[in-house]
Design a protein around this motif. Structure first.
Motif, PDB file in Angstrom:
ATOM      1  N   ALA A 186       0.825  -1.207   0.000  1.00 54.31           N
ATOM      2  CA  ALA A 186       0.000   0.000   0.000  1.00 54.31           C
ATOM      3  C   ALA A 186       0.854   1.250   0.000  1.00 54.31           C
ATOM      4  O   ALA A 186       2.008   1.241   0.441  1.00 54.31           O
ATOM      5  CB  ALA A 186      -0.933   0.017   1.202  1.00 54.31           C
ATOM      6  N   ALA A 187       0.261   2.313  -0.515  1.00 51.80           N
ATOM      7  CA  ALA A 187       0.888   3.638  -0.488  1.00 51.80           C
ATOM      8  C   ALA A 187      -0.202   4.666  -0.247  1.00 51.80           C
ATOM      9  O   ALA A 187      -1.349   4.512  -0.698  1.00 51.80           O
ATOM     10  CB  ALA A 187       1.611   3.934  -1.800  1.00 51.80           C
ATOM     11  N   GLY A 188       0.137   5.721   0.487  1.00 53.19           N
ATOM     12  CA  GLY A 188      -0.813   6.791   0.753  1.00 53.19           C
ATOM     13  C   GLY A 188      -0.125   8.140   0.696  1.00 53.19           C
ATOM     14  O   GLY A 188       1.065   8.263   1.023  1.00 53.19           O
ATOM     15  N   TYR A 189      -0.857   9.151   0.277  1.00 54.70           N
ATOM     16  CA  TYR A 189      -0.317  10.507   0.194  1.00 54.70           C
ATOM     17  C   TYR A 189      -1.369  11.479   0.705  1.00 54.70           C
ATOM     18  O   TYR A 189      -2.556  11.378   0.336  1.00 54.70           O
ATOM     19  CB  TYR A 189       0.067  10.852  -1.240  1.00 54.70           C
ATOM     20  CG  TYR A 189       0.610  12.251  -1.403  1.00 54.70           C
ATOM     21  CD1 TYR A 189       1.893  12.587  -0.983  1.00 54.70           C
ATOM     22  CD2 TYR A 189      -0.170  13.255  -1.986  1.00 54.70           C
ATOM     23  CE1 TYR A 189       2.398  13.867  -1.131  1.00 54.70           C
ATOM     24  CE2 TYR A 189       0.322  14.545  -2.141  1.00 54.70           C
ATOM     25  CZ  TYR A 189       1.608  14.837  -1.711  1.00 54.70           C
ATOM     26  OH  TYR A 189       2.094  16.117  -1.861  1.00 54.70           O
ATOM     27  N   VAL A 190      -0.950  12.405   1.565  1.00 51.41           N
ATOM     28  CA  VAL A 190      -1.848  13.396   2.162  1.00 51.41           C
ATOM     29  C   VAL A 190      -1.288  14.783   1.899  1.00 51.41           C
ATOM     30  O   VAL A 190      -0.097  15.033   2.103  1.00 51.41           O
ATOM     31  CB  VAL A 190      -1.999  13.186   3.678  1.00 51.41           C
ATOM     32  CG1 VAL A 190      -2.998  14.184   4.260  1.00 51.41           C
ATOM     33  CG2 VAL A 190      -2.421  11.761   3.984  1.00 51.41           C
TER      34      VAL A 190
ATOM     35  N   LEU B 142       3.792  11.187   3.151  1.00 52.69           N
ATOM     36  CA  LEU B 142       3.912  10.012   2.283  1.00 52.69           C
ATOM     37  C   LEU B 142       3.992   8.779   3.163  1.00 52.69           C
ATOM     38  O   LEU B 142       4.762   8.745   4.129  1.00 52.69           O
ATOM     39  CB  LEU B 142       5.148  10.111   1.397  1.00 52.69           C
ATOM     40  CG  LEU B 142       5.461   8.879   0.540  1.00 52.69           C
ATOM     41  CD1 LEU B 142       4.368   8.669  -0.506  1.00 52.69           C
ATOM     42  CD2 LEU B 142       6.831   9.010  -0.124  1.00 52.69           C
ATOM     43  N   LYS B 143       3.225   7.727   2.807  1.00 51.91           N
ATOM     44  CA  LYS B 143       3.176   6.507   3.602  1.00 51.91           C
ATOM     45  C   LYS B 143       3.343   5.297   2.682  1.00 51.91           C
ATOM     46  O   LYS B 143       2.713   5.222   1.626  1.00 51.91           O
ATOM     47  CB  LYS B 143       1.840   6.406   4.334  1.00 51.91           C
ATOM     48  CG  LYS B 143       1.430   7.702   5.028  1.00 51.91           C
ATOM     49  CD  LYS B 143      -0.077   7.781   5.207  1.00 51.91           C
ATOM     50  CE  LYS B 143      -0.526   9.171   5.618  1.00 51.91           C
ATOM     51  NZ  LYS B 143       0.069   9.648   6.841  1.00 51.91           N
ATOM     52  N   LEU B 144       4.177   4.353   3.107  1.00 47.86           N
ATOM     53  CA  LEU B 144       4.389   3.110   2.381  1.00 47.86           C
ATOM     54  C   LEU B 144       4.247   1.959   3.373  1.00 47.86           C
ATOM     55  O   LEU B 144       4.739   2.046   4.504  1.00 47.86           O
ATOM     56  CB  LEU B 144       5.777   3.076   1.728  1.00 47.86           C
ATOM     57  CG  LEU B 144       6.094   4.205   0.749  1.00 47.86           C
ATOM     58  CD1 LEU B 144       7.557   4.143   0.336  1.00 47.86           C
ATOM     59  CD2 LEU B 144       5.188   4.144  -0.474  1.00 47.86           C
TER      60      LEU B 144
END
Length: 337
Positions: free
Chosen positions: A215-219, A234-236
Motif C-alpha cells: 500500500a501507499a498513501g499521500y496526504v 507520504l506513507k508506504l
C-alpha cells in the motif's frame, strides 16, 4: 448533538421510505468495549473505551446499495476501522452515508480518509500494540502516529474503486480538519488544516502459501497557521501472512506537516505476530526521527488469549526512549458483540 440526531432521523426516514418492489432494507449493529489497567513509572492508570455501530442498508434490485452508518462511543481519534479511543465520554465517532455500486464506493460524512484506509493493515492483536492502550499515557505517546498525519475523521467525501485484479484506489477530500460532532482538533493542538486531499493505493495478492498486501498513501493540506508547515505526508506499507504468522512494516515521511517549519519527522514501524487458535503473540518496534537531534524509539511485546468467541485478554509490555525513558505494562480485556 441535537442537530446531528435530527440529521440521522431524516436520513433513516429516507431509507425507510425508499423501498419498493424488488428492494430490501436491512439493519445491522455491532459493538466493542475495551478496558485495561496500565502501569508505568508514573503510576497506575485506567483505560476504558467503547463503540456501538448501527447501519441501515437499502439494496435495489439492480444491486445499488445505499447505507447510513453511525457509531456512538468514546471517540476514535487516530483509531481506524473499529478500534475505539477515549477522545470523549460520549460522542459520534463516525457518521456517513455510503453508495455502493459496480463502479465503486462513495461516502459522505465523518470517516477515515483514503490514505489511512489503504495502509492501516498491521496485524494488530487485542492488546496495546501500535495504536492501543499503552498510548493512553501522555508521556509515552509517540511524537507522531505510526500511520502518520492524515485527516482523521474530518467530514469528507471519499471514493474507492472496486478491487480489480487485487488493486484498489481511493481518493478523499475534506474542506477542513473538523467533524460534525467529535472534537478531533482538541487532540491535535494547532491542527488547523484546510483542503485536505488524500490518495491511497492498496494491492492484495497470493503467492503459493503466502498472502500479502502492499500500500501507499499521500496526504496534502494547507496550514492555517503561518508558523506550522503545510501537511504533506507520504506513507508506504507492506504485510505478509503465512499460516498463523504475519509481519508488517509501515514507513511514514511527514516532513514538517503540522509542525514548526523545518521540524521534519519520519517514522518506521515493524511488527511480527503469531496466532494459534485462541492464543496470539506479537513483537513490534517503532522508531521516529525528529529533525536532527531528537529521536524516539519504542519496543513492545504482547500476548493475547481469546477466552470466548469475541472476548480476549491481553498482556503487553512497552519500553520507550525519547526525551523521557521508561516502560509501560497493560493488562486488558476486549469484548465484541
Amino acid at each position: 448533538m441535537a442537530r446531528l440526531l435530527s440529521r440521522l432521523s431524516a436520513a433513516a426516514a429516507l431509507l425507510a421510505a425508499l423501498p419498493a418492489a424488488g428492494e430490501t432494507v436491512e439493519f445491522d449493529w455491532r459493538g466493542v468495549g475495551q478496558g485495561a489497567v496500565v502501569r508505568s513509572g508514573d503510576g497506575h492508570d485506567l483505560f476504558g473505551a467503547y463503540a456501538v455501530t448501527g447501519e441501515g442498508t437499502l439494496t435495489t434490485d439492480s444491486g445499488l446499495g445505499l447505507s447510513l452508518t453511525a457509531t456512538l462511543g468514546s471517540g476514535d481519534y487516530q483509531k481506524s476501522l473499529d478500534r475505539p479511543g477515549r477522545n470523549d465520554q460520549l460522542t459520534a465517532n463516525e457518521i456517513f452515508l455510503t453508495v455502493n455500486s459496480a463502479w465503486g464506493r462513495l461516502r459522505l460524512g465523518d470517516e477515515d480518509g483514503a490514505a489511512k484506509r489503504a495502509i492501516d493493515m498491521l496485524p494488530l492483536l487485542s492488546g496495546g500494540q501500535m495504536d492501543g492502550l499503552w498510548t493512553g499515557i501522555a508521556p509515552t505517546a509517540p511524537p507522531i502516529d505510526h500511520l502518520g498525519r492524515d485527516s482523521d475523521d474530518a467530514t469528507k467525501i471519499l471514493y474507492e474503486t472496486p478491487r480489480v485484479m487485487g488493486l484498489r484506489l481511493g481518493v478523499s477530500y475534506a474542506p477542513k480538519r473538523d467533524s460534525l460532532v467529535e472534537d478531533i482538533a482538541r487532540e491535535t493542538p494547532g491542527a488547523l488544516d484546510r483542503d485536505l486531499w488524500e490518495v491511497g493505493l492498496n494491492y492484495q495478492g497470493d503467492w503459493n502459501a503466502f498472502s500479502y498486501e502492499l500500500a501507499a498513501g499521500y496526504v496534502k493540506a494547507d496550514s492555517r497557521n503561518p508558523l506550522l508547515g503545510d501537511t504533506e505526508s507520504l506513507k508506504l506499507a507492506g504485510l505478509l501472512l503465512y499460516g498463523g504468522f504475519s509481519g508488517g512494516v509501515v514507513y511514514v515521511d511527514d516532513g514538517d506537516s503540522g509542525r514548526l517549519k523545518g521540524d521534519d519527522a519520519t517514522s518506521t514501524t515493524l511488527m511480527a505476530a503469531y496466532e494459534n487458535g485462541p492464543y496470539g503473540a506479537a513483537l513490534w518496534w517503532q522508531g521516529v526521527d525528529l529533525d536532527i537531534s531528537r529521536d524516539y524509539d519504542a519496543y513492545g511485546a504482547g500476548l493475547s488469549w481469546r477466552i470466548l468467541d469475541e472476548t480476549s485478554l491481553s498482556l503487553d509490555a512497552v519500553r520507550y526512549d525519547g526525551g523521557r525513558r521508561g516502560w509501560v505494562g497493560t493488562l486488558g480485556v476486549e469484548a465484541r458483540f
